[in-house]
Design a protein around this motif. Structure first.
Motif, short mmCIF file in Angstrom:
data_model
loop_
_atom_site.label_atom_id
_atom_site.label_comp_id
_atom_site.label_asym_id
_atom_site.label_seq_id
_atom_site.Cartn_x
_atom_site.Cartn_y
_atom_site.Cartn_z
N PRO A 185 0.82 -1.20 -0.07
CA PRO A 185 -0.12 0.05 -0.05
C PRO A 185 0.71 1.29 0.06
O PRO A 185 1.96 1.21 0.32
N ALA A 186 0.44 2.46 -0.40
CA ALA A 186 0.89 3.58 -0.48
C ALA A 186 1.48 4.06 0.80
O ALA A 186 2.45 4.69 1.14
N GLU A 315 -0.12 9.47 -0.68
CA GLU A 315 -1.75 9.57 -0.89
C GLU A 315 -2.36 8.83 -2.11
O GLU A 315 -3.26 9.07 -2.75
N ALA A 316 -1.32 8.16 -2.69
CA ALA A 316 -1.66 7.51 -4.11
C ALA A 316 -2.48 8.70 -4.89
O ALA A 316 -3.62 8.34 -5.53
N ALA A 317 -2.07 9.84 -4.97
CA ALA A 317 -2.73 11.00 -5.74
C ALA A 317 -2.67 10.56 -7.07
O ALA A 317 -2.03 9.67 -7.70
N PRO A 326 -6.53 6.47 -10.17
CA PRO A 326 -6.15 6.16 -8.62
C PRO A 326 -5.80 4.64 -8.44
O PRO A 326 -5.97 3.81 -9.32
N ARG A 327 -4.70 4.36 -7.58
CA ARG A 327 -4.02 3.06 -7.40
C ARG A 327 -4.31 2.60 -6.03
O ARG A 327 -4.29 3.36 -4.89
N SER A 328 -4.76 1.39 -5.89
CA SER A 328 -4.90 0.97 -4.16
C SER A 328 -4.59 -0.33 -4.48
O SER A 328 -4.31 -1.06 -5.65
#
Length: 348
Positions: A185-186, A315-317, A326-328
């Motif tokens: 995760p970020a 923040e995975a901006a 967006p990336r998650s």
């Protein structure tokens, strides 16, 4: 002016579209997956195939300038695909520019096109563009420069923009996809307390908005030639460590490369060792020509560019385009299940 931008949905492309729109230019975007953004006319074209060439000619017809900013970074294990879109795509753009009679071409080259540094003295635009042999990105940037060499001399003015590492906050999710395993995760960046890097790192950076400013100036003045772009000072290991609130632990470059290469070959992470070779080999950049010819000065300092990059990663901006989506962890794992890991993903 009517300006056509390939790669308009990417890191530099989105910044350039913002700037051109603010200056009341008509913007036409070229993308394999056009986003739903207002104020832009979109054309769908796949630069990896000759089938997209006719669409390029249609899009370029009547343009005052074409900016070629499209480039592929992944899948890093599929070098044939990367070469088809990076080098082959550049060839297709040049052919379409010639057929459509476009008066000005601006090619987004890179610091990565340059040969390895021999000292810490900043180099000018006459530094050899032979690239770094162990980096596919660098080899392809150098190959694109050779295509431009062959294309120059006709009726089209050719401008080559050679920036350092280009950053902006909204590219955070894209950078994460390029560099981290899908399951990381970020927020893992917040856990970094020790930064294991060779202290010799010094990389020129520049903000995407400053790159857009330079390109716009070149378009409006129709000035050809090559232009280096970089903030006044490079990013160093100490700056990165401070931004992460971490302590640098010196690990020799050769050891780092071995670990990165092994983890890439076994598909544990998507970043090929060529990127490390590039980071430790690129020269510092002298920006005297762009300052003199275009009146350009970077508005964003290097430490601010670095801060935006790191905050964007944390923040995975993202932005409203497929490239900067967006990336998650959930989205990454889902994409990997459907299409394979990003480093060897199947293309549809």
């Amino acid at each position: 002016m009517r300006v056509v931008v390939t790669g308009a949905s990417g890191n530099v492309g989105t910044a350039l579209v913002r700037r051109l729109g603010a200056d009341q230019h008509t913007v036409v975007g070229i993308s394999r997956r056009p986003p739903d953004l207002p104020g832009i006319q979109w054309h769908t074209a796949d630069l990896s195939s000759d089938e997209g060439s006719a669409e390029l000619v249609r899009a370029f017809d009547g343009a005052d300038a074409v900016v070629h900013a499209a480039w592929a970074f992944q899948p890093s294990h599929d070098l044939n695909y990367l070469r088809r879109i990076d080098v082959g795509g550049t060839r297709r753009v040049l052919e379409a520019v010639g057929e459509a009679g476009v008066p000005h071409l601006i090619h987004l080259s890179s610091i990565g096109a340059y040969a390895a540094k021999r000292s810490e003295q900043p180099v000018g635009e006459d530094w050899p563009t032979d690239g770094i042999a162990t980096s596919s990105y660098s080899r392809h940037k150098a190959a694109a420069e050779r295509l431009l060499d062959a294309f120059e001399g006709g009726s089209t003015v050719v401008t080559r923009i050679r920036p350092g590492i280009v950053g902006q906050r909204s590219a955070g999710s894209a950078f994460l996809r390029y560099a981290l395993p899908a399951v990381v995760p970020a927020k893992a960046l917040d856990l970094v307390r020790v930064l294991p890097l060779d202290r010799a790192l010094a990389v020129p950076v520049v903000h995407a908005d400053d790159v857009a400013d330079a390109i716009t100036r070149a378009i409006e003045r129709r000035i050809g030639g090559a232009f280096n772009l970089a903030a006044a000072a490079p990013v160093t290991v100490d700056m990165v460590a401070a931004e992460l609130s971490a302590r640098n632990f010196h690990v020799p470059y050769a050891v780092l490369r071995g670990l990165l290469a092994a983890s890439w070959r076994t598909h544990l992470q998507p970043l090929s060792p060529g990127w490390l070779d590039l980071a430790y080999s690129v020269p510092l950049l002298n920006t005297a020509r762009v300052e003199r010819e275009l009146g350009w000065r970077p508005k964003v300092l290097a430490h601010v560019v670095l801060h935006e990059i790191v905050e964007g990663l944390r923040e995975a901006a993202a932005a409203r385009t497929p490239v900067l989506r967006p990336r998650s962890v959930v989205s990454q794992v889902t994409e990997a299940f459907r299409s394979g890991p990003v480093a060897r993903r199947r293309r549809t």
